[in-house]
Design an enzyme around this catalytic site. Structure first.
Site, PDB file in Angstrom:
ATOM      1  N   HIS A 295       0.691  -1.409  -0.077  1.00 28.48           N
ATOM      2  CA  HIS A 295       0.068   0.613  -0.120  1.00 28.48           C
ATOM      3  C   HIS A 295       0.807   0.961   0.193  1.00 28.48           C
ATOM      4  CE1 HIS A 295      -3.309  -3.000   0.752  1.00 28.48           C
ATOM      5  NE2 HIS A 295      -3.937  -2.051   0.862  1.00 28.48           N
TER       6      HIS A 295
ATOM      7  N   ALA B 211     -10.813   2.336   7.400  1.00 27.12           N
ATOM      8  CA  ALA B 211      -9.809   0.213   6.526  1.00 27.12           C
ATOM      9  C   ALA B 211      -8.930   1.768   4.745  1.00 27.12           C
ATOM     10  CB  ALA B 211     -10.657  -0.617   5.917  1.00 27.12           C
ATOM     11  N   HIS B 212      -8.328   0.652   4.754  1.00 25.52           N
ATOM     12  CA  HIS B 212      -8.251   1.326   2.747  1.00 25.52           C
ATOM     13  C   HIS B 212      -8.690   1.752   2.534  1.00 25.52           C
ATOM     14  CE1 HIS B 212      -7.583  -2.636   1.666  1.00 25.52           C
ATOM     15  NE2 HIS B 212      -8.343  -2.891   2.260  1.00 25.52           N
ATOM     16  N   ASN B 213      -8.567   2.989   1.397  1.00 21.64           N
ATOM     17  CA  ASN B 213      -8.891   3.713   0.573  1.00 21.64           C
ATOM     18  C   ASN B 213     -10.379   4.435   1.102  1.00 21.64           C
ATOM     19  OD1 ASN B 213      -7.126   2.604  -0.979  1.00 21.64           O
ATOM     20  ND2 ASN B 213      -8.000   0.732  -1.636  1.00 21.64           N
TER      21      ASN B 213
END
Lengths: 360, 360, 360
Positions: free
Chosen positions: C203, C244-246
């Site tokens: 990431h 979480a991511h994004n």
């Protein structure tokens, strides 16, 4: 942050793809398709996301083989077998990957004289390494990592800022432990007196992480009553997960954020546990068990299998039940109607009998 | 880690048990029955776990009085009234219990000159103790504990690495606070403007832990709007629990991992709250209330009583409802059948009437 | 802790209220009504809490206009339009609001020479500020804040003890980040091999907090695959939340404790998400969406709207369904009764027909 840039042609060569459009355009960064700016490269994972294509401002897009499309002016496509993989493969070209300062012992790090720290390990500022700890080669301890006594950290493992390991914790090789993780706190075990007071049960065990385990930020794993709470090789836990005392998680299991696993649970290999799942104590799961997010697991689950619900049951059964519950309000109406119609029929039959008897 | 070992005879004498088998075997460690290795002692808590007996590799097993079994060669049993208690009683023999360095002030600890630290208290490396803090005798602050201003830590309490106490936090005597706990952060209170913007409500209260409170790793307790968020004497909270502003928890209550208690809730004495339970704000529970794991409590609960569900209701009622839901798919079939049979009967009656009228 | 005290008359003047009872009584502190002691001021938010009035030991009570009541001896009321607001307005009078030591660089703080720290910013003891970080004016870093490389903290933001920011994190102006927050840890993304092994997806994105964001204690926000995980202006997250991511959260959204938001979710403006809600990945919500506590959101939600349940559905529908489920056990009885009555009626009709045919 970094000044590297590449032509579309160079990037296509790197990932073994075919260029559509202007191969000489210059790319200096990566981004997701909704957010990409001019000068950036992005990707379309699957043909069903092609609808994003007309709207993206990205200069270059990795596209899958099936996608038929023509780049606009000032834009290029690179056609590859797996655009997501290709995107990830390009990451190192854009992100500076500085060599860590192998062998660093920051002068503020407090390392007990009885600890063993391998020559290439990095111990950053303000780390505290307790008595008889063993830190193997190429371990990185970020600032404020605290290792109580007798902790072992295997080769190549990374502990981010503020990780705390209670005594006797064992971390395998190539593990990745994110900031705020606490390993080896007391198991939550008490005896209840007749007056309802809670008397502490001491826990003399430890926590063992096998190789290549990853733990997300602020996750907690409690130590065992005796023996070890153990997380198997290659298993990955997300943020804010709770693993209680005496739990055993087998290898290659993935556990999403905010899952809670109660004491003495044993999970099989390759389980996939969705976010916010809870499990009661002393149960087991087989290999290849999938538990959907939010489920409450109240008994052992055989594997392979997919489960959902509170309490968790076979997934198809849970879905059928859910569908039935959604029909409930109509069902209530239906039943009242049945009741009315039955009453009407009963009255009608009574009337019929009466008429008949009069005529009879 | 430690070299102490004992004969089976010595251990039996220590716990007042009766030896079956070879009393001279040598024991050097403790473990749970599934994991025990040769040279280790384990226990069978209850006769129903006797099935583990043939498989354990332990050299010595504590067994309950009712269990009829004969040790294998190279193995011994110790028969005692309560094997679990006896096992715990043996723990100190095997785990080194080093005397803590009473009176330690680590040179890297930053203690404000206006703070009062009792002579026997331990302040470890890199602790930060703010203005006017009071630390009583035999308190242990592990590395990186941060006490903001005006914090009090009562006699014999232990704060593990990285605990953060905001201003005016009061910790009673003999409390145990695990790593990563945050006490006294701002309560989550906002005013909403007409435009939907959130305007902060200041919180000038504090957090008070009475004596013998235990808080699990990474648990958070917010401070009160005014007055105190309070956790009563002898109450125990597991890991990753959230206690909001203005909450009051009465004495000897146990709260399992990942429970969330909203603002201004008041819990009674000796409550037992299961993992991942959530409670809405401004409700109360009576004494001796049990809430099963995963429940969502949306209104006050009287005690004593046992509750379950989303929303939580009396346990027997929740179970009955759950059983009914499980029958729902069949119920749907049943109702369709009833409908069909009713229609058939109605037609049949019509036919009957028709026939009768023709004959009549 | 502080010695300031005021007469009831002074306080009434300060909030523009009307005194009932003794205006010369002396007030030295604030508290909630259940806990207030003599010498303290409290408030009644709404006329429905008037029942607390006879029991409070407070010396002065802020009351709403509609409340008709007479203070006891030694007690005074102040009648104001909005007692809660007036209470909060009085807080600064009682709580010492010491001017922070603007410009402090604690000698133990480790600041990389390539970092830029504005003259008025405060860097407390044992902070670690990485390469190329930018810290703007009137930022306060409490002890043990760790900023990895390339982190930016905007003007007037406060980071409490032990906050960790991974590389490239961007924090806007006037943000408030509570102790134990982790920003920018790796997103939880893996490829699964055919053998079920989990291969890490790197990431390279970051976390961006816009201005006036508040994050509760031990909350975690993961960094994006590429681009940014973003929390919009004025949004407030409670303790132990997982983002979480994004994920993208739009402005002025409030998220209660222990909520979990999966990867790539996009929340609209002014959402209100209740405690312990979970959301699956890749969904969106509209503006002004309310999700009730404990819900599991499995698909996108349009706004404005109110939702509840697992899976979440329109609130009124969820309530109707819940009511129907509560009637289920009775429904079962009802259906058995219907079945019996139908059978009885069928037998009766058969008997009728039989009788009729015999007579016919």
């Amino acid at each position: 942050m970094d000044e590297r840039s590449y032509t579309v042609a160079e990037l296509a060569r790197y990932v073994g793809g075919e260029v559509l459009g202007e191969a000489t355009l210059c790319i200096s960064g990566l981004n997701r398709i909704e957010y990409a700016a001019p000068g950036e490269l992005t990707f379309i994972h699957h043909i069903r996301y092609a609808r994003f294509l007309p709207h993206t401002r990205a200069t270059c897009i990795l596209i899958p083989p099936q996608l038929e499309a023509v780049p606009r002016e000032g834009q290029a496509f690179i056609r590859v077998a797996d655009p997501y993989r290709a995107f990830v493969a390009l990451m190192p070209l854009f992100v500076p990957n500085n060599e860590p300062p192998w062998g660093l012992r920051h002068p503020t790090a407090l390392i007990d004289p009885s600890a063993t720290v391998a020559p290439t390990a990095i111990v950053n500022a303000y780390c505290v390494v307790g008595a008889r700890c063993v830190i193997e080669d190429r371990v990185i301890l970020h600032p404020f990592v605290v290792l109580y006594e007798d902790v072992t950290v295997g080769e190549g493992s990374i502990l981010h800022a503020g990780v705390v390991c209670y005594p006797r914790t064992v971390i395998g090789k190539r593990c990745l432990i994110h900031a705020g993780v606490v390993l080896g706190a007391d198991g939550f075990g008490f005896w209840e007196s007749h007056a309802g007071q809670l008397e502490k049960i001491p826990h003399v065990g430890n926590v063992v992480l096998e190789d290549e385990v990853e733990l997300g930020a602020n996750t907690t794993v409690d130590r065992s009553l005796a023996g070890s709470t153990r997380i198997g090789r290659g298993s990955k836990l997300d943020n804010l997960v709770h693993v209680a005392h005496n739990v055993t998680i087998d290898e290659h299991t993935a556990i999403a954020a905010q899952v809670g696993i109660s004491g003495s649970v044993r999970l099989g290999k390759r389980n996939r546990i969705g976010g916010q799942v809870g499990m009661v104590g002393h149960i087991t799961t087989g290999d290849d068990v999938i538990v959907e997010a939010k489920s409450g697991v109240s008994k052992s689950l055989s594997g392979p299998g997919r489960y959902f619900g509170i309490p968790a049951q076979e997934h198809y059964r849970a879905l059928r039940q859910e569908a039935a519950v959604r029909q409930l309000p109509e069902l209530l109406r239906e039943i009242h109607q049945l009741r009315r119609q039955l009453d009407e029929l009963r009255q009608y039959v009574a009337l019929l009998e009466h008429t008949w008897r009069q005529h009879g």
